[in-house]
Design a protein around this motif. Structure first.
Motif: not given
Length: 833
Positions: A24-47
């Protein structure tokens, strides 16, 4: 119109304790609740794939990863919570794929990536649709009508399903209602249907599972299952034909499967705690068994699995400090042969859960097990540096002004508090409204709030605490204290506060003393103090094992820690007496020493924007600075970048306004141009106050370079000084109550609290306008009015805002540093047991 993109922030993934066979890892911590998330390919130039999420403040966030470092790219849409889509090609006018979001404000946004050099990019947002009086809890961008562009559907709280289609000319989208569903849809998934058009399946608070499928231009809908409870989330079975998993609000997970004839069968596969939310199906085991993960208000990520048609098993993957709201699944770690989970929730943490290196990769070599990163010694209770007054050990109550600040903010909560951008966010109150033209405030207390003795928080408890402080002379520095005429509980969770005239009550309710709410068990029947009992993040346990220390237990996770009274906190850290130093109003961290410790491998140094400001207070009403041109000459002589670099060792932010730059609603100051031919007959008398000698010397040097004679008066009389070094108090008092420095003395002021400084009528009028403004929505323009008069009148010269600093021993988790200079986020330092 597009909003300016926020600066990308990079975070190194932080390991967390997890269940056997998981990382388990914490990869981001916002200063308010995060309600939704998806995993997807968005940036074509990144692997690697990316994580898409959105938070309670209307920020659309794209997390990209490079060698364990996660960068958050963000753009704010409308400042209210959002639901995002995966990437899709809905708009043929935009090259490649786009992202979309919709939320509480009833607006739909298109989010695109604007390329920058070296494969970088910035997110940009524009509004493409709006439905007045609606909220959107779900939005889908997918290929629901094969051929041509993909479709965009937004699901309104009223049950209306809106389709947004890009126009042929210009930037416009057309919005059409294509269906109406029974109740609010909270989540939607898309399922391939063979030769037929793909179907979208939604779950609603009405308990319905609804299938939606385009037939030409018509969206056909039908209810395929109904539950006698509200439904939260839905997931599609991975590798299983026509299988859906659904979470119910009462903690049940339902599995739905469609047979070859089209009939649906139902089975309950899990029964857990109330408030079950996130659900995700994927390949989580090397043997490919059926598996689905769940996450909810009980703060635990659990994995349900079975082999074949055997019984379902459950295991704990991760115990968290936050209430869970969402789970997403996808490929984010190639070091194993299984899918990863992304978990988000109320505290704004984005957590990545994965199998260990080599899991599911037959024949792959993996490194031998490493020794634990945290030394065995660190397993004892964490020790945090603090300044503890005598009352901390005898009467730790918000109704007196002794005993420290962190000591109390750990235990007690205020109804509202300051967020990361300086705006008000919920505290013990989850919501509030203003009635009767600003004379009445109605607060809704947080659902499920508990006192530390196990009793539920009720509105009459909070009303009783109000009656213990409102109107008393010692609390007259809070202007609204004298304005409160009645405080009543109008329900178990509803509190009504009435005033004799409109006032900025919410600003006053940020103060720990006296407005942080103590529970009934704090007092005996005669009203005498017994022990600290609040509803805050930590329970008070009593004196610690060391002299002058206090023990606390985090309510989330149950870990214990100690606040230890120290002299110089960094000396105590170097001596091994404490494990962590978190800078605050009482606990100072010398920035030059922090800069040196950054090079020491035994420690880690963290910094974040600060909320207080060093400035020069000028004697404007008499003496040499009574002439505006001379005050302007002083202001024009200041080189703020040099002050930050030299006096703050780089740990500061140049400030041109009365409030720190971190306060989003306070405007920056107007640039000052040096007037011509300004003469000073005698040196300006300067009093340093509590300012650091290097800061004072640097400022005096700048003034002398500009031809302004100055003379430092050691221990001088501040009242007769031409120039004084003053530091504002920081959040939660900045800018709300500390701006009263420029106002008229309160009618209730005593000799001890009244001020002798003269008052500028125009500036005082601007301050009084704020003090009488009940609605925070009006505050930005009132702050602008105050700053405009400060720019004209120039009684002060802002210098810079020192950054908030923390220095911790290696192995101690990275501390969270918010704007509130009196609040300690111990939960970020103390992981769950």
């Amino acid at each position: 119109a597009a909003l300016a993109p926020a600066q990308a922030v990079t975070t190194v993934a932080t390991p967390l304790p997890s269940g056997d066979g998981w990382r388990a890892e914490k990869i981001h911590h916002a200063d308010s609740g995060i309600w939704y998330a998806h995993v997807d390919k968005v940036v074509d130039s990144y692997g690697a794939n990316e994580v898409i999420c959105a938070d309670d403040k209307g920020r659309f966030v794209l997390l990209t990863v490079y060698s364990g470092q996660w960068t958050a790219h963000a753009v704010t849409c409308d400042g209210q919570w959002l639901a995002p889509t995966r990437s899709a090609d809905v708009d043929p006018r935009v090259p490649g794929r786009e992202l979309y979001a919709a939320g509480k404000g009833g607006s739909v946004f298109q989010v695109t990536l604007r390329p920058q050099p070296f494969a970088r990019f910035a997110l940009e947002s524009r509004e493409i649709g709006h439905a007045g009086g609606e909220e959107f809890h779900a939005i889908v961008a997918a290929d629901l009508q094969p051929g041509g562009a993909q479709e965009l559907l937004a699901f309104a709280i009223s049950g209306a399903v809106l389709q947004l289609v890009p126009g042929r000319d210009g930037d416009a989208f057309t919005t059409t209602q294509v269906a109406r569903l029974p109740g609010r849809v909270r989540d939607v998934v898309v399922v391939p249907m063979g030769e037929q058009a793909p179907a979208a399946f939604g779950v609603s608070r009405s308990g319905d599972v609804v299938r939606m499928q385009f037939d030409g231009d018509r969206l056909r809908t039908d209810v395929v299952a109904h539950e006698d409870c509200g439904l939260g989330r839905i997931a599609v079975g991975k590798g299983a034909a026509r299988v859906l998993y659904v979470t119910r609000d009462d903690g049940v997970v339902v599995r739905l499967q469609q047979d070859a004839a089209g009939a649906w069968s139902r089975s309950a596969i899990y029964a857990g705690e109330q408030g079950l939310r996130g659900i995700a199906s994927g390949r989580f085991f090397a043997d490919g068994r059926e598996a689905v993960a769940v996450y909810g208000y009980d703060q635990v990520v659990r994995m349900l699995s079975r082999r074949g048609d055997g019984p379902w098993q459950v295991e704990t993957v991760l115990a968290t400090a936050q209430k869970g709201h969402w789970l997403a699944v996808g490929e984010l770690d190639g070091r194993n042969g299984t899918d990863e989970l992304v978990a988000t929730g109320f505290d704004g943490q984005v957590l990545l859960l994965s199998r260990p290196f080599g899991y599911g990769l037959p024949g792959a070599a993996v490194p031998a097990a490493e020794p634990p990163a945290i030394p065995t010694e660190a397993k004892r209770a964490l020790r945090i540096a603090a300044r503890l007054g005598e009352r901390a050990f005898t009467e730790l109550s918000p109704l007196n002004y002794r005993g420290g600040f962190e000591t109390k903010s750990l235990v007690y909560e205020t109804l509202v508090r300051v967020g990361a951008d300086g705006r008000l966010v919920p505290g013990l109150a989850s919501a509030w409204r203003i009635e009767d033209g600003g004379r009445t405030f109605v607060f809704t207390l947080r659902d499920g709030a508990m006192w530390h003795d196990g009793a539920p928080v009720r509105a009459h408890d909070v009303a009783l605490h109000f009656r213990r402080w409102a109107g008393l002379p010692e609390h007259g520095w809070l202007r609204s204290s004298a304005r409160i005429t009645a405080v009543r509980a109008t329900g178990e969770r509803e509190l009504r506060v009435e005033l004799d005239r409109p006032a900025a009550l919410l600003a006053d309710l940020l103060a720990i003393n006296p407005t942080a709410v103590a529970g009934p068990a704090t007092w005996d029947r005669e009203g005498e103090f017994v022990r600290p009992v609040g509803s805050g993040p930590c329970a008070w346990l009593g004196p610690g094992a060391r002299p002058q220390s206090l023990r606390y237990r985090a309510t989330a996770g149950g870990a214990e820690f100690e606040l230890v009274h120290t002299g110089d906190a960094l000396d105590a850290l170097l001596a091994g007496d404490v494990d962590a130093v978190v800078g605050s109003w009482l606990v100072g961290v010398d920035p030059r020493r922090a800069a040196a410790l950054r090079r020491d491998s035994r420690f880690q140094v963290n910094d974040a924007p600060g909320s207080s400001v060093w400035h020069l207070a000028l004697r404007w009403h008499e003496g040499p600075l009574a002439e505006l041109a001379r005050r302007q000459a002083v202001a024009a002589a200041i080189d703020r970048d040099e002050l930050v670099r030299v006096a703050a060792a780089g740990y500061g932010d140049a400030a041109t306004g009365w409030a720190a730059p971190a306060f989003a609603d306070w405007p920056r100051g107007k640039p000052v141009v040096a007037p011509l031919a300004v003469k000073f007959a005698a040196p300006l008398q300067v009093v340093a106050g509590d300012a650091d000698a290097l800061l004072v010397d640097t400022v005096l040097g700048q003034l002398r370079r500009a031809g302004i004679p100055v003379e430092l008066v050691p221990g001088g009389n501040a009242g007769n000084a031409d120039v004084r070094f003053v530091r504002t108090h920081g959040a939660p008092y900045d800018p709300f109550t500390f701006v009263e420095t420029f106002g008229r003395p309160a009618a209730t002021a005593t000799a001890a609290t009244s001020r002798a400084e003269p008052v500028d009528a125009a500036l005082a009028d601007a301050v009084d306008a704020f003090l009488g403004a009940a609605d925070p929505a009006t505050w930005p323009q009132l702050f602008a009015r105050v700053q405009a008069r400060l720019d004209e009148f120039m009684p002060v010269v802002p210098l810079f805002a020192p950054r908030r600093l923390a220095v911790v021993r290696q192995g101690v988790p990275t501390p969270a540093l918010d704007l509130d200079a009196y609040r300690l986020d111990a939960g970020s330092l103390v992981p769950p047991r």
